[in-house]
Design a protein around this motif. Structure first.
Motif, PDB file in Angstrom:
ATOM      1  N   LYS A 106      10.760   8.113  -3.783  1.00 21.54           N
ATOM      2  CA  LYS A 106      12.221   9.021  -4.665  1.00 21.54           C
ATOM      3  C   LYS A 106      11.490   8.953  -5.963  1.00 21.54           C
ATOM      4  O   LYS A 106      11.493   7.893  -6.744  1.00 21.54           O
ATOM      5  CB  LYS A 106      12.927   9.307  -4.752  1.00 21.54           C
ATOM      6  CG  LYS A 106      13.634   9.725  -3.171  1.00 21.54           C
ATOM      7  CD  LYS A 106      14.879   9.456  -2.897  1.00 21.54           C
ATOM      8  CE  LYS A 106      15.803  10.280  -1.535  1.00 21.54           C
ATOM      9  NZ  LYS A 106      17.164  10.894  -1.552  1.00 21.54           N
ATOM     10  N   LEU A 107      11.312   9.996  -6.807  1.00 20.80           N
ATOM     11  CA  LEU A 107      11.066   9.838  -8.583  1.00 20.80           C
ATOM     12  C   LEU A 107      11.863  10.228  -9.054  1.00 20.80           C
ATOM     13  O   LEU A 107      11.977  11.408  -9.226  1.00 20.80           O
ATOM     14  CB  LEU A 107       9.205  10.679  -8.298  1.00 20.80           C
ATOM     15  CG  LEU A 107       8.952  10.530  -9.966  1.00 20.80           C
ATOM     16  CD1 LEU A 107       9.189   9.477 -10.933  1.00 20.80           C
ATOM     17  CD2 LEU A 107       8.245  11.026 -10.279  1.00 20.80           C
ATOM     18  N   LEU A 108      13.102   9.340  -9.819  1.00 19.51           N
ATOM     19  CA  LEU A 108      13.837   9.960 -10.547  1.00 19.51           C
ATOM     20  C   LEU A 108      13.203   9.665 -12.306  1.00 19.51           C
ATOM     21  O   LEU A 108      13.011   8.894 -12.828  1.00 19.51           O
ATOM     22  CB  LEU A 108      15.347   9.405 -10.557  1.00 19.51           C
ATOM     23  CG  LEU A 108      15.902   9.075  -9.464  1.00 19.51           C
ATOM     24  CD1 LEU A 108      15.306   8.488  -8.207  1.00 19.51           C
ATOM     25  CD2 LEU A 108      16.986   8.403  -9.150  1.00 19.51           C
ATOM     26  N   ILE A 109      13.230  11.583 -12.248  1.00 17.81           N
ATOM     27  CA  ILE A 109      12.483  11.581 -13.781  1.00 17.81           C
ATOM     28  C   ILE A 109      12.729  12.803 -14.214  1.00 17.81           C
ATOM     29  O   ILE A 109      13.523  13.065 -14.492  1.00 17.81           O
ATOM     30  CB  ILE A 109      11.154  12.738 -13.282  1.00 17.81           C
ATOM     31  CG1 ILE A 109      10.204  12.788 -14.111  1.00 17.81           C
ATOM     32  CG2 ILE A 109      11.915  13.961 -12.708  1.00 17.81           C
ATOM     33  CD1 ILE A 109       8.818  13.211 -14.317  1.00 17.81           C
ATOM     34  N   ALA A 110      12.971  11.621 -15.473  1.00 17.07           N
ATOM     35  CA  ALA A 110      13.825  12.458 -17.019  1.00 17.07           C
ATOM     36  C   ALA A 110      13.049  13.111 -17.820  1.00 17.07           C
ATOM     37  O   ALA A 110      13.114  13.301 -18.939  1.00 17.07           O
ATOM     38  CB  ALA A 110      15.072  11.405 -16.951  1.00 17.07           C
ATOM     39  N   ASN A 111      11.905  12.590 -17.357  1.00 19.05           N
ATOM     40  CA  ASN A 111      10.257  13.485 -18.321  1.00 19.05           C
ATOM     41  C   ASN A 111      10.300  14.820 -18.579  1.00 19.05           C
ATOM     42  O   ASN A 111       9.501  15.290 -17.645  1.00 19.05           O
ATOM     43  CB  ASN A 111       9.578  12.287 -18.149  1.00 19.05           C
ATOM     44  CG  ASN A 111       7.957  12.994 -19.110  1.00 19.05           C
ATOM     45  OD1 ASN A 111       7.157  13.581 -18.603  1.00 19.05           O
ATOM     46  ND2 ASN A 111       7.868  12.189 -20.302  1.00 19.05           N
ATOM     47  N   LYS A 112      10.947  15.806 -19.430  1.00 16.73           N
ATOM     48  CA  LYS A 112      10.489  17.277 -19.441  1.00 16.73           C
ATOM     49  C   LYS A 112       9.239  17.709 -19.300  1.00 16.73           C
ATOM     50  O   LYS A 112       8.396  18.491 -18.829  1.00 16.73           O
ATOM     51  CB  LYS A 112      11.246  17.677 -20.581  1.00 16.73           C
ATOM     52  CG  LYS A 112      12.762  17.216 -20.620  1.00 16.73           C
ATOM     53  CD  LYS A 112      13.568  18.340 -21.854  1.00 16.73           C
ATOM     54  CE  LYS A 112      15.112  18.085 -21.631  1.00 16.73           C
ATOM     55  NZ  LYS A 112      15.344  16.438 -22.033  1.00 16.73           N
ATOM     56  N   GLU A 113       8.311  16.634 -20.600  1.00 14.30           N
ATOM     57  CA  GLU A 113       7.248  17.289 -20.424  1.00 14.30           C
ATOM     58  C   GLU A 113       6.197  17.115 -19.160  1.00 14.30           C
ATOM     59  O   GLU A 113       5.047  18.230 -19.009  1.00 14.30           O
ATOM     60  CB  GLU A 113       6.100  16.282 -21.446  1.00 14.30           C
ATOM     61  CG  GLU A 113       7.143  16.505 -22.942  1.00 14.30           C
ATOM     62  CD  GLU A 113       8.424  15.603 -22.910  1.00 14.30           C
ATOM     63  OE1 GLU A 113       8.958  15.890 -23.838  1.00 14.30           O
ATOM     64  OE2 GLU A 113       8.673  15.205 -22.715  1.00 14.30           O
ATOM     65  N   THR A 114       6.478  16.255 -17.624  1.00 10.47           N
ATOM     66  CA  THR A 114       5.602  16.281 -17.024  1.00 10.47           C
ATOM     67  C   THR A 114       5.751  17.251 -15.986  1.00 10.47           C
ATOM     68  O   THR A 114       4.644  17.687 -15.919  1.00 10.47           O
ATOM     69  CB  THR A 114       5.751  15.074 -15.799  1.00 10.47           C
ATOM     70  OG1 THR A 114       5.718  13.310 -17.018  1.00 10.47           O
ATOM     71  CG2 THR A 114       5.156  14.648 -14.913  1.00 10.47           C
ATOM     72  N   ILE A 115       7.093  17.633 -15.944  1.00  9.28           N
ATOM     73  CA  ILE A 115       7.604  18.780 -14.988  1.00  9.28           C
ATOM     74  C   ILE A 115       6.792  20.210 -15.616  1.00  9.28           C
ATOM     75  O   ILE A 115       6.408  21.017 -14.800  1.00  9.28           O
ATOM     76  CB  ILE A 115       8.985  18.544 -14.893  1.00  9.28           C
ATOM     77  CG1 ILE A 115       9.866  18.103 -14.963  1.00  9.28           C
ATOM     78  CG2 ILE A 115       8.906  20.071 -14.393  1.00  9.28           C
ATOM     79  CD1 ILE A 115       9.251  17.589 -12.667  1.00  9.28           C
ATOM     80  N   ASN A 258      23.960   9.148  -9.167  1.00  8.19           N
ATOM     81  CA  ASN A 258      24.432  10.282  -7.769  1.00  8.19           C
ATOM     82  C   ASN A 258      22.853   9.709  -6.620  1.00  8.19           C
ATOM     83  O   ASN A 258      22.306  10.071  -6.203  1.00  8.19           O
ATOM     84  CB  ASN A 258      23.959  11.441  -8.770  1.00  8.19           C
ATOM     85  CG  ASN A 258      25.861  11.943  -8.763  1.00  8.19           C
ATOM     86  OD1 ASN A 258      26.725  10.894  -8.275  1.00  8.19           O
ATOM     87  ND2 ASN A 258      25.890  13.092  -9.323  1.00  8.19           N
ATOM     88  N   SER A 259      21.606  10.217  -8.270  1.00  5.04           N
ATOM     89  CA  SER A 259      20.846  10.342  -7.502  1.00  5.04           C
ATOM     90  C   SER A 259      19.533   8.699  -6.326  1.00  5.04           C
ATOM     91  O   SER A 259      19.366   8.559  -5.446  1.00  5.04           O
ATOM     92  CB  SER A 259      19.173  10.556  -8.946  1.00  5.04           C
ATOM     93  OG  SER A 259      19.871  11.479  -9.106  1.00  5.04           O
ATOM     94  N   LEU A 260      20.470   7.691  -7.023  1.00  9.44           N
ATOM     95  CA  LEU A 260      20.412   6.448  -6.355  1.00  9.44           C
ATOM     96  C   LEU A 260      21.267   6.569  -4.805  1.00  9.44           C
ATOM     97  O   LEU A 260      21.866   5.353  -4.552  1.00  9.44           O
ATOM     98  CB  LEU A 260      20.520   5.269  -6.972  1.00  9.44           C
ATOM     99  CG  LEU A 260      19.544   5.193  -8.044  1.00  9.44           C
ATOM    100  CD1 LEU A 260      20.023   4.261  -9.424  1.00  9.44           C
ATOM    101  CD2 LEU A 260      18.462   5.001  -7.893  1.00  9.44           C
ATOM    102  N   LEU A 261      22.259   7.907  -4.822  1.00  5.53           N
ATOM    103  CA  LEU A 261      23.731   7.290  -3.597  1.00  5.53           C
ATOM    104  C   LEU A 261      24.459   6.395  -3.708  1.00  5.53           C
ATOM    105  O   LEU A 261      24.923   5.632  -3.058  1.00  5.53           O
ATOM    106  CB  LEU A 261      22.298   7.518  -2.480  1.00  5.53           C
ATOM    107  CG  LEU A 261      21.010   8.141  -2.254  1.00  5.53           C
ATOM    108  CD1 LEU A 261      20.843   7.922  -0.856  1.00  5.53           C
ATOM    109  CD2 LEU A 261      22.584   9.783  -2.018  1.00  5.53           C
ATOM    110  N   LEU A 262      24.765   6.003  -5.277  1.00  8.26           N
ATOM    111  CA  LEU A 262      25.566   5.100  -6.050  1.00  8.26           C
ATOM    112  C   LEU A 262      26.765   6.098  -6.405  1.00  8.26           C
ATOM    113  O   LEU A 262      27.112   6.690  -6.594  1.00  8.26           O
ATOM    114  CB  LEU A 262      25.531   4.223  -7.107  1.00  8.26           C
ATOM    115  CG  LEU A 262      23.882   3.371  -6.696  1.00  8.26           C
ATOM    116  CD1 LEU A 262      23.607   2.521  -7.942  1.00  8.26           C
ATOM    117  CD2 LEU A 262      24.248   2.532  -5.465  1.00  8.26           C
TER     118      LEU A 262
END
Length: 366
Positions: A106-115, A258-262
């Motif tokens: 699972k890649l939790l991504i905050a990098n807009k440029e990559t998407i 949330n993304s880490l199910l915590l």
């Protein structure tokens, strides 16, 4: 115990992620921390959080404590990392994020440029490598959560991505605005680049592009609204005219947890809570109009060009090479250039096309 790596650990997303890790150490095996060039902070983090390895992108500043990119990728090629949080900013992180798809579940991504720049090619490669893409920008995280948990997307009429409005939403914008005023975001504590983007609304334009790519939303079904308190992160409108505002505390710990199910305890205090949703003034913030123009072009390359041009201009402003007002002025002027409009018609078919588009944008005379 799940394995975890934090890429961009010295930045704002990385620091938030480490704070979450600190509260949940027993649930994770921290295998790596990585940063762009700040070796001092990275070494300090190694002493405090004790990851198995640290990796510095800038080889010229690496030392005997760091491992190379090649060694890191080879180490986890077969035994994939459960979660990788990628908080590295800018289009320079695109190649890194493409590599991360091969070594994580699972890649939790905050990098807009990559998407945005990676587009379907990035998402298809993720699928091929059986890597789930989890957006952790608050707006896209909320939309993603809604899509995955509630209903058939065919029932959705429109999606509203919300903005805080930045520092100048209710103030006059000066062409020669000082950096201290531009970087003074009223709600979020962010890096310099994204703070500038928030002030011009370029950040929301990038989020429009990102949402279109991630959720395959037609350009007519996505728009921008402003909630100055940053409590409402997205609004989903159904075809029966029911609206679902997705609300949470304006804290990046929430989408990451949330993304880490915590679990987390970052609740909202509803006492005297008032929410005011408004439409941004596109005459005051003309980058928004440019964003919609690019969406109507249905051009992946145009989105890439906007992303790179904007980042170049922001860097120029932060380095005092242009004035604040030049960012918007030059961007709009550039997208009326015949050679840019012609170039934008070329289709992006593979990673090489992405790289060539970025090189073109990096070398174009702004």
């Amino acid at each position: 115990m799940k394995s975890l790596a934090i890429i961009g650990s010295t930045g704002s997303i990385g620091k938030t992620s480490l704070n979450i890790y600190k509260k949940n150490k027993k649930k994770f095996n921290l295998v790596c921390l990585a940063a762009n060039s700040d070796i001092k902070k990275l070494v300090m983090q190694k002493k405090i959080f004790k990851p198995k390895s640290i990796w510095l992108f800038d080889k010229s500043k690496s030392n005997k404590l760091t491992i190379s990119r090649e060694k890191f990728l080879a180490k986890y090629k077969k035994n994939k990392i459960d979660y990788i949080i990628s908080g590295v900013s800018g289009y320079e992180a695109i190649d890194i994020n493409f590599d991360l798809l091969k070594i994580c579940k699972k890649l939790l991504i905050a990098n807009k440029e990559t998407i945005i720049c990676g587009g379907k090619i990035f998402l298809n490669l993720a699928k091929k490598n059986k890597c789930s893409i989890v957006p952790i920008d608050s707006e896209h995280h909320c939309i993603d959560f809604f899509y995955k948990n509630f209903l058939d997307t065919d029932k959705i009429e429109k999606i509203y991505i919300t903005a805080s409005g930045g520092p100048f939403y209710n103030k006059k914008i000066k062409y020669y605005e000082k950096k201290k005023n531009v970087l003074k975001h009223p709600i979020w504590k962010m890096g310099k680049k994204i703070s500038v983007d928030s002030s011009t609304f370029a950040n929301k334009v990038l989020e429009l592009f990102e949402a279109k790519i991630l959720f395959k939303i037609p350009e007519k079904k996505i728009t921008i609204r402003v909630d100055e308190k940053s409590i409402v992160h997205s609004i989903i409108k159904l075809k029966n005219n029911f609206y679902f505002p997705i609300i949470h505390n304006p804290n990046m710990e929430i989408p990451i947890s949330n993304s880490l199910l915590l679990d987390h305890n970052l609740d909202i205090n509803f006492k005297n809570l008032k929410i005011n949703i408004s439409s941004p003034d596109m005459d005051k913030f003309p980058i928004i109009r440019l964003g919609f123009k690019i969406l109507k072009m249905k051009s992946h390359k145009a989105m890439i060009l906007f992303t790179v041009f904007n980042e170049r201009l922001v860097k120029m402003y932060l380095n005092s090479k242009i004035y604040y007002g030049d960012i918007t002025k030059i961007l709009i002027k550039t997208f009326s250039n015949k050679s840019i409009l012609k170039s934008a018609k070329l289709k992006i078919k593979n990673k090489t096309d992405i790289d060539n588009a970025i090189i073109f944008a990096k070398n174009f005379d702004l």
